[in-house]
Design a protein around this motif. Structure first.
Motif, PDB file in Angstrom:
ATOM      1  N   THR A  96      24.613 -13.490  60.776  1.00  0.00           N
ATOM      2  CA  THR A  96      25.883 -13.970  61.309  1.00  0.00           C
ATOM      3  C   THR A  96      26.852 -12.804  61.428  1.00  0.00           C
ATOM      4  OG1 THR A  96      25.581 -16.162  60.337  1.00  0.00           O
ATOM      5  CG2 THR A  96      27.829 -15.522  60.904  1.00  0.00           C
ATOM      6  N   VAL A  97      27.551 -12.738  62.540  1.00  0.00           N
ATOM      7  CA  VAL A  97      28.569 -11.712  62.785  1.00  0.00           C
ATOM      8  C   VAL A  97      29.940 -12.362  62.634  1.00  0.00           C
ATOM      9  CG1 VAL A  97      29.541 -10.112  64.485  1.00  0.00           C
ATOM     10  CG2 VAL A  97      27.064 -10.463  64.363  1.00  0.00           C
ATOM     11  N   ALA A  98      30.839 -11.704  61.904  1.00  0.00           N
ATOM     12  CA  ALA A  98      32.205 -12.204  61.723  1.00  0.00           C
ATOM     13  C   ALA A  98      33.176 -11.190  62.312  1.00  0.00           C
ATOM     14  CB  ALA A  98      32.502 -12.426  60.247  1.00  0.00           C
ATOM     15  N   ALA A  99      34.040 -11.650  63.212  1.00  0.00           N
ATOM     16  CA  ALA A  99      34.977 -10.749  63.879  1.00  0.00           C
ATOM     17  C   ALA A  99      36.328 -11.430  64.050  1.00  0.00           C
ATOM     18  CB  ALA A  99      34.429 -10.306  65.231  1.00  0.00           C
ATOM     19  N   VAL A 100      37.364 -10.594  64.209  1.00  0.00           N
ATOM     20  CA  VAL A 100      38.751 -11.056  64.242  1.00  0.00           C
ATOM     21  C   VAL A 100      39.225 -11.265  65.670  1.00  0.00           C
ATOM     22  CG1 VAL A 100      41.140 -10.363  63.745  1.00  0.00           C
ATOM     23  CG2 VAL A 100      39.326  -9.916  62.078  1.00  0.00           C
ATOM     24  N   GLU A 101      40.018 -12.299  65.867  1.00  0.00           N
ATOM     25  CA  GLU A 101      40.825 -12.442  67.080  1.00  0.00           C
ATOM     26  C   GLU A 101      42.248 -12.761  66.651  1.00  0.00           C
ATOM     27  OE1 GLU A 101      41.517 -15.273  71.016  1.00  0.00           O
ATOM     28  OE2 GLU A 101      40.039 -15.839  69.508  1.00  0.00           O
TER      29      GLU A 101
ATOM     30  N   ARG B  68      50.882 -13.276  66.673  1.00  0.00           N
ATOM     31  CA  ARG B  68      51.478 -14.358  65.897  1.00  0.00           C
ATOM     32  C   ARG B  68      50.538 -14.961  64.861  1.00  0.00           C
ATOM     33  NH1 ARG B  68      51.915 -19.005  70.659  1.00  0.00           N
ATOM     34  NH2 ARG B  68      49.758 -18.874  71.376  1.00  0.00           N
ATOM     35  N   ARG B  69      49.235 -14.979  65.127  1.00  0.00           N
ATOM     36  CA  ARG B  69      48.300 -15.529  64.144  1.00  0.00           C
ATOM     37  C   ARG B  69      46.892 -15.055  64.480  1.00  0.00           C
ATOM     38  NH1 ARG B  69      49.542 -20.018  67.227  1.00  0.00           N
ATOM     39  NH2 ARG B  69      51.125 -20.626  65.721  1.00  0.00           N
ATOM     40  N   GLY B  70      46.003 -15.176  63.491  1.00  0.00           N
ATOM     41  CA  GLY B  70      44.641 -14.713  63.701  1.00  0.00           C
ATOM     42  C   GLY B  70      43.620 -15.777  63.357  1.00  0.00           C
ATOM     43  N   LYS B  71      42.379 -15.427  63.606  1.00  0.00           N
ATOM     44  CA  LYS B  71      41.266 -16.294  63.253  1.00  0.00           C
ATOM     45  C   LYS B  71      40.028 -15.428  63.099  1.00  0.00           C
ATOM     46  CE  LYS B  71      41.965 -18.735  67.004  1.00  0.00           C
ATOM     47  NZ  LYS B  71      42.863 -17.972  67.901  1.00  0.00           N
ATOM     48  N   ILE B  72      39.068 -15.919  62.327  1.00  0.00           N
ATOM     49  CA  ILE B  72      37.795 -15.226  62.158  1.00  0.00           C
ATOM     50  C   ILE B  72      36.726 -16.058  62.863  1.00  0.00           C
ATOM     51  CG2 ILE B  72      36.137 -14.223  60.557  1.00  0.00           C
ATOM     52  CD1 ILE B  72      38.873 -12.974  60.300  1.00  0.00           C
ATOM     53  N   HIS B  73      36.060 -15.460  63.830  1.00  0.00           N
ATOM     54  CA  HIS B  73      34.963 -16.127  64.528  1.00  0.00           C
ATOM     55  C   HIS B  73      33.637 -15.721  63.896  1.00  0.00           C
ATOM     56  CE1 HIS B  73      37.443 -17.625  67.823  1.00  0.00           C
ATOM     57  NE2 HIS B  73      37.977 -16.427  67.955  1.00  0.00           N
ATOM     58  N   PHE B  74      32.757 -16.686  63.716  1.00  0.00           N
ATOM     59  CA  PHE B  74      31.412 -16.436  63.210  1.00  0.00           C
ATOM     60  C   PHE B  74      30.427 -16.683  64.344  1.00  0.00           C
ATOM     61  CE2 PHE B  74      34.033 -17.345  59.589  1.00  0.00           C
ATOM     62  CZ  PHE B  74      33.597 -16.443  58.625  1.00  0.00           C
TER      63      PHE B  74
END
Length: 446
Positions: free
Chosen positions: A371-376, A392-398
């Protein structure tokens, strides 16, 4: 049908939460008190049925009394009397050490203890769209209480003591802080180091490159010298001291005990970084190994290597300038994600150029099926921001590699923007910068 599916899932979650609230002792790990030293309690966790981690709250069962309906004679279960709450300060493979935060009378060896909160609390998932850009959030996470810093990098290593599992952070103001996990998801400051005001912090890493406690590697930019380097910090008799300065861009890759530290010459052909070499400690000095790998002119921040495609493939995974997460396949072709990640670099001005440093890309799991985890980070007003502070805000996509493309499987939204991530044995680490300028460290469990 979709409505019925979610209703069933939510009903099951409410049942689980109700059981947890009514019968905590029944759901607790099988934990036994094996030693008591004042307020310090040693617990046997060898039969624990859940993950145990430092900072986790616990209570000792002092007594149990059967509750019976006097009219029907029906056994309604036990009424438990508990000790004051404590928090685990150290976790070993077979035992844990905790501190009771109140009255300790009544504690005795042989009593059972209750881990009153799972290492990663179960989250209720609300119905959400299931499109590729908005998958369901399904990973457990712990959000630690905010600290009065703007954190741009975070990692985990043993710095204050062996098996301390410290969280280490770097702030935008140049402060390096070593934390220990406390009760009720708080962080306790152990050690600090302030960088010179003339240095611009970029990222930090930590690992025991040489024998003993972990070293901290802080990559910085010096505007006066127009150069990037890395400072080495170590715990010297309970104080963080700088022990070396390296002419490299330094960054860790990997998770937990498998983590290694890599170095690259920061400026080759203008502002382009060189190949990467593992950082070793030989003959009293930190020295890059002779063997290297090509980063394809990418910075180590925003890049990693892993057998993602298949065992032995040694794929290069990195954030491309067009915003995709790219995977270099064994046949020389590329696999890509959707265009999600261009809006999240940290930037440093070098001469007349702006250097972009993207958040680290984390990879974990079995070779060939990882699994790859990256920021947006979302830009304000939906526009492409020119500076990091305009997000304004972030999330981690897997994501997983499927049919030549990185496909998002689930997403963990955050309350603030994210400069960088790290990977421990059990979680992806991120420091979210909140709207008021404070920051919270978040553990998103694998």
């Amino acid at each position: 049908m979709l409505y019925i599916y979610y209703m069933k899932n939510n009903f099951l979650r409410w049942v689980m939460l109700a059981v947890w609230g009514l019968f905590p002792a029944l759901l607790a790990a099988e934990v036994t008190v094996v030693r008591i030293e004042g307020a310090t309690v040693y617990l046997d966790i060898s039969s624990a049925k859940q993950t145990v981690q430092p900072g986790q709250p616990f209570k000792v069962i002092l007594s149990a009394e059967k509750l019976v309906n006097p009219k029907t004679g029906k056994n309604l279960g036990n009424i438990y009397k508990y000790s004051a709450q404590g928090a685990l300060t150290e976790v070993q493979p077979l035992y844990a050490v905790g501190q009771v935060e109140g009255e300790t009378s009544g504690l005795a060896v042989g009593q059972e203890a209750v881990l009153t909160q799972a290492a990663a609390p179960v989250q209720t998932v609300s119905p959400q769209p299931t499109g590729p850009n908005s998958p369901l959030e399904k990973r457990r996470k712990t959000v630690y209480a905010p600290v009065e810093q703007t954190l741009i990098s975070v990692t985990e290593a043993d710095v204050s003591a062996p098996n301390a599992h410290n969280l280490i952070t770097l702030s935008e103001e140049g402060q390096v802080t070593v934390w220990s996990r406390g009760g009720k998801d708080t962080l306790t400051e152990n050690l600090t180091y302030q960088l010179a005001s003339s240095l611009t912090p970029i990222t930090l890493s930590a690992a025991p490159v040489k024998e003993g406690l972990a070293q901290i590697f802080v990559t910085v930019y010096s505007p006066s010298r127009k150069a990037i380097s890395a400072l080495v910090l170590e715990n010297q008799n309970g104080k963080l001291e700088q022990t070396a300065s390296l002419p490299y861009f330094v960054k860790e890759m990997g998770c937990g005990q498998d983590k290694t530290v890599w170095a690259q010459k920061p400026f080759v052909a203008g502002a382009q970084p060189a190949n990467a070499r593992e950082l070793l400690y030989k003959d009293g000095e930190f020295t890059p190994a002779k063997a290297s790998f090509s980063t394809r002119r990418n910075w180590l921040l925003g890049l990693t290597r892993y057998d993602l495609e298949k065992p032995g493939s040694d794929n290069l995974i990195y954030t491309a300038s067009n915003g995709t997460i790219n995977v270099r396949l064994a046949n020389g072709k590329q696999a890509q994600s959707e265009d999600l990640f261009a809006t999240s670099p940290n930037r440093v001005k070098y001469k007349q150029e702006i250097l972009k440093f993207y958040p680290s890309v984390q990879v974990f799991g079995p070779q060939g099926g990882a699994t790859v985890a990256a920021v947006e980070n979302d830009a304000k007003i939906g526009l492409l921001a020119k500076m990091f502070g305009q997000y304004r805000r972030g999330k981690i996509h897997f994501m997983t590699l499927e049919k030549g493309r990185l496909s998002v499987t689930d997403t963990t939204p955050l309350d603030g923007v994210v400069y960088d991530t790290a990977c421990s044995d059990r979680a992806i680490l991120a420091a979210e910068v909140l709207p008021d300028g404070t920051s919270s460290v978040v553990e998103i469990f694998k």
